[in-house]
Design a protein around this motif. Sequence first.
Motif, PDB file in Angstrom:
ATOM      1  N   SER A 155       0.876  -1.170   0.000  1.00 35.31           N
ATOM      2  CA  SER A 155       0.000   0.000   0.000  1.00 35.31           C
ATOM      3  C   SER A 155       0.909   1.214   0.000  1.00 35.31           C
ATOM      4  O   SER A 155       1.809   1.318   0.822  1.00 35.31           O
ATOM      5  N   THR A 156       0.715   2.120  -0.925  1.00 34.31           N
ATOM      6  CA  THR A 156       1.602   3.264  -1.086  1.00 34.31           C
ATOM      7  C   THR A 156       0.904   4.543  -0.645  1.00 34.31           C
ATOM      8  O   THR A 156      -0.253   4.772  -0.982  1.00 34.31           O
ATOM      9  N   PHE A 157       1.613   5.366   0.102  1.00 33.67           N
ATOM     10  CA  PHE A 157       1.052   6.633   0.579  1.00 33.67           C
ATOM     11  C   PHE A 157       1.248   7.709  -0.479  1.00 33.67           C
ATOM     12  O   PHE A 157       2.353   7.986  -0.915  1.00 33.67           O
ATOM     13  N   THR A 158       0.149   8.299  -0.904  1.00 32.10           N
ATOM     14  CA  THR A 158       0.161   9.370  -1.892  1.00 32.10           C
ATOM     15  C   THR A 158      -0.732  10.504  -1.394  1.00 32.10           C
ATOM     16  O   THR A 158      -1.463  10.342  -0.410  1.00 32.10           O
ATOM     17  N   PRO A 159      -0.733  11.653  -2.049  1.00 35.46           N
ATOM     18  CA  PRO A 159      -1.612  12.746  -1.620  1.00 35.46           C
ATOM     19  C   PRO A 159      -3.091  12.398  -1.645  1.00 35.46           C
ATOM     20  O   PRO A 159      -3.875  13.016  -0.928  1.00 35.46           O
ATOM     21  N   ASP A 160      -3.486  11.437  -2.466  1.00 36.17           N
ATOM     22  CA  ASP A 160      -4.892  11.039  -2.510  1.00 36.17           C
ATOM     23  C   ASP A 160      -5.242   9.997  -1.453  1.00 36.17           C
ATOM     24  O   ASP A 160      -6.407   9.670  -1.259  1.00 36.17           O
ATOM     25  N   SER A 161      -4.239   9.447  -0.790  1.00 39.81           N
ATOM     26  CA  SER A 161      -4.480   8.379   0.186  1.00 39.81           C
ATOM     27  C   SER A 161      -5.253   8.901   1.393  1.00 39.81           C
ATOM     28  O   SER A 161      -5.107  10.061   1.786  1.00 39.81           O
ATOM     29  N   PRO A 162      -6.061   8.051   2.023  1.00 39.43           N
ATOM     30  CA  PRO A 162      -6.747   8.461   3.254  1.00 39.43           C
ATOM     31  C   PRO A 162      -5.746   8.682   4.372  1.00 39.43           C
ATOM     32  O   PRO A 162      -4.753   7.968   4.489  1.00 39.43           O
ATOM     33  N   ARG A 163      -6.018   9.671   5.221  1.00 40.97           N
ATOM     34  CA  ARG A 163      -5.143   9.997   6.344  1.00 40.97           C
ATOM     35  C   ARG A 163      -5.937   9.918   7.638  1.00 40.97           C
ATOM     36  O   ARG A 163      -7.112  10.289   7.694  1.00 40.97           O
ATOM     37  N   PHE A 164      -5.270   9.458   8.706  1.00 43.79           N
ATOM     38  CA  PHE A 164      -5.962   9.077   9.925  1.00 43.79           C
ATOM     39  C   PHE A 164      -5.339   9.725  11.156  1.00 43.79           C
ATOM     40  O   PHE A 164      -4.123   9.848  11.267  1.00 43.79           O
ATOM     41  N   GLN A 199      -1.756  29.136   7.429  1.00 37.69           N
ATOM     42  CA  GLN A 199      -1.106  30.423   7.686  1.00 37.69           C
ATOM     43  C   GLN A 199       0.372  30.369   7.310  1.00 37.69           C
ATOM     44  O   GLN A 199       0.910  31.292   6.707  1.00 37.69           O
ATOM     45  N   LEU A 200       1.017  29.236   7.655  1.00 32.54           N
ATOM     46  CA  LEU A 200       2.454  29.130   7.415  1.00 32.54           C
ATOM     47  C   LEU A 200       2.778  28.826   5.965  1.00 32.54           C
ATOM     48  O   LEU A 200       3.776  29.285   5.439  1.00 32.54           O
ATOM     49  N   GLY A 201       1.934  28.017   5.332  1.00 30.41           N
ATOM     50  CA  GLY A 201       2.245  27.555   3.993  1.00 30.41           C
ATOM     51  C   GLY A 201       3.384  26.562   4.044  1.00 30.41           C
ATOM     52  O   GLY A 201       3.961  26.289   5.096  1.00 30.41           O
ATOM     53  N   ASP A 202       3.721  25.998   2.913  1.00 34.65           N
ATOM     54  CA  ASP A 202       4.836  25.055   2.872  1.00 34.65           C
ATOM     55  C   ASP A 202       5.732  25.317   1.669  1.00 34.65           C
ATOM     56  O   ASP A 202       6.511  24.484   1.254  1.00 34.65           O
ATOM     57  N   GLY A 203       5.596  26.503   1.094  1.00 35.62           N
ATOM     58  CA  GLY A 203       6.387  26.818  -0.070  1.00 35.62           C
ATOM     59  C   GLY A 203       5.721  26.422  -1.370  1.00 35.62           C
ATOM     60  O   GLY A 203       6.158  26.774  -2.446  1.00 35.62           O
ATOM     61  N   ASN A 204       4.654  25.657  -1.283  1.00 34.28           N
ATOM     62  CA  ASN A 204       3.938  25.208  -2.483  1.00 34.28           C
ATOM     63  C   ASN A 204       2.533  24.831  -2.057  1.00 34.28           C
ATOM     64  O   ASN A 204       2.333  23.816  -1.407  1.00 34.28           O
ATOM     65  N   ASP A 205       1.562  25.654  -2.372  1.00 32.48           N
ATOM     66  CA  ASP A 205       0.220  25.514  -1.816  1.00 32.48           C
ATOM     67  C   ASP A 205      -0.415  24.161  -2.080  1.00 32.48           C
ATOM     68  O   ASP A 205      -1.237  23.685  -1.309  1.00 32.48           O
ATOM     69  N   ASN A 206      -0.060  23.506  -3.214  1.00 31.09           N
ATOM     70  CA  ASN A 206      -0.775  22.271  -3.542  1.00 31.09           C
ATOM     71  C   ASN A 206      -0.198  21.047  -2.853  1.00 31.09           C
ATOM     72  O   ASN A 206      -0.567  19.934  -3.173  1.00 31.09           O
ATOM     73  N   LYS A 207       0.678  21.220  -1.877  1.00 32.78           N
ATOM     74  CA  LYS A 207       1.215  20.069  -1.160  1.00 32.78           C
ATOM     75  C   LYS A 207       0.549  19.873   0.200  1.00 32.78           C
ATOM     76  O   LYS A 207       0.812  18.892   0.875  1.00 32.78           O
ATOM     77  N   PHE A 208      -0.268  20.816   0.623  1.00 36.26           N
ATOM     78  CA  PHE A 208      -0.891  20.697   1.937  1.00 36.26           C
ATOM     79  C   PHE A 208      -1.945  19.597   1.920  1.00 36.26           C
ATOM     80  O   PHE A 208      -2.844  19.588   1.082  1.00 36.26           O
ATOM     81  N   LEU A 209      -1.850  18.655   2.848  1.00 37.94           N
ATOM     82  CA  LEU A 209      -2.756  17.512   2.872  1.00 37.94           C
ATOM     83  C   LEU A 209      -3.522  17.476   4.192  1.00 37.94           C
ATOM     84  O   LEU A 209      -2.915  17.396   5.257  1.00 37.94           O
ATOM     85  N   PRO A 210      -4.835  17.528   4.162  1.00 32.95           N
ATOM     86  CA  PRO A 210      -5.621  17.450   5.394  1.00 32.95           C
ATOM     87  C   PRO A 210      -5.776  16.005   5.861  1.00 32.95           C
ATOM     88  O   PRO A 210      -5.503  15.068   5.126  1.00 32.95           O
ATOM     89  N   PHE A 211      -6.225  15.830   7.103  1.00 34.33           N
ATOM     90  CA  PHE A 211      -6.563  14.499   7.609  1.00 34.33           C
ATOM     91  C   PHE A 211      -8.032  14.215   7.294  1.00 34.33           C
ATOM     92  O   PHE A 211      -8.854  15.119   7.239  1.00 34.33           O
ATOM     93  N   ASP A 212      -8.355  12.939   7.096  1.00 32.46           N
ATOM     94  CA  ASP A 212      -9.683  12.539   6.627  1.00 32.46           C
ATOM     95  C   ASP A 212     -10.524  11.821   7.669  1.00 32.46           C
ATOM     96  O   ASP A 212     -11.740  11.965   7.685  1.00 32.46           O
ATOM     97  N   TYR A 213      -9.877  11.009   8.516  1.00 35.89           N
ATOM     98  CA  TYR A 213     -10.614  10.147   9.437  1.00 35.89           C
ATOM     99  C   TYR A 213     -10.049  10.252  10.853  1.00 35.89           C
ATOM    100  O   TYR A 213      -8.854  10.490  11.047  1.00 35.89           O
TER     101      TYR A 213
END
Length: 387
Positions: free
Chosen positions: A26-35, A182-196
């Motif tokens: 199982s590979t962790f990617t930006p689309d993967s569920p986060r817990f 607020q902080l950003g990470d240098g690239n807006d499209n890398k921020f990943l929220p938690f899902d569950y």
Amino acid sequence: DLIAKNIGSDPLSPVDLEPPSFSEPSTFTPDSPRFLLGIMSHDQYKQEKERRATIRSTYLSFFSKYEQVSSPNRICALKDLVLEANGNNDTTRMESPSLWNQCQLAYTFVVGGATTVDNNQSWNRTELLEPKVSSELLTTTPHSELDVISLNIQENGKFGKSPTWFRYATLLLKELNEKHQQLGDGNDNKFLPFDYVIKTDSDTLILPKRFFRWVEEQERENGITNQTSIAYNDTKQTTLESSSAKSRPERQAIYGGSAFDKQMCGFPSHEHCALLQTPVYMGGALYFVSTDLADYISSPLCPRTKLFIPHEDMTMGNYVHSYEAYSLEHHATPRKVVRMSHPEAYLSTWIHPVKNPKRMKGKWRKYIQQHQKRRQKQQQQAKDEPP
């Protein structure tokens, strides 16, 4: 069939099973569920401290011990995410990839630790849902073990500890999300929220990669998961095609675990089973809800008093089920709860109960031996393939 029937009488035998549908990798990617994982614990018995140590040395350290090259931080301590967020000021850009984006599952142990020192007015309460910030849900004296949160409630198993955990998790995730935005990470499209948000017990042994794979397959079956596009490791990211956090799968109104119905509960012999208002509930050994459900069931919107049963997992099933009536009344497009379960989930993704730490270590060693044999076989097959 949603209900897990005929799961066997030996609670330690499931680790020997190898259903192909839940096999690694199982590979962790930006689309993967986060817990966000809350492991219910306590300080009432000496063995419980040993259990926590055993859990740290088994499934919580799986990736740091056996997947160091590709994903050592795939499981991390919640305290480290909090420290990372608080360790940056408003003028600092977050490093990329940060621990936040490397960690698929953030864990914490959860105890009830209220005393008269912490709250001399109502220290004996068993549930605390009113605060608006996460820090107000904790005791003023932190736990001696840094990866244990001490809720400002009396220790209990079925009178409000789990909803209080969900309230804390919901508030903390909102605070961390705001901090990272607020902080950003240098690239807006890398921020990943938690899902569950997960609730599990300290006598449950989770098999991480199987668990991740099982949830991924359940999401695909329910039309939730997008195709993956970016894989992260400890030092770099590999972009396969353009993707952003904004295009991640929408995970809402989801309730997962090992399903039981009224008959499996013991109806009509057990009177409490008649109080179930949900077609199925997820067993208390391990269940999870999407973050929106975690917010709902621990908020004033959920009519908890009339839905309460003196059994934690059944009560939670009632709480979750009530969301459908709430959504019907308040949402322009009502949502039905998506229940993710499968008979093989209990057999192949976690083991419960394993109360003795030595037995837990033994079952874990057996799983690791199987895991290593699979990896060796896969590596040999890769070598044998023609170029």
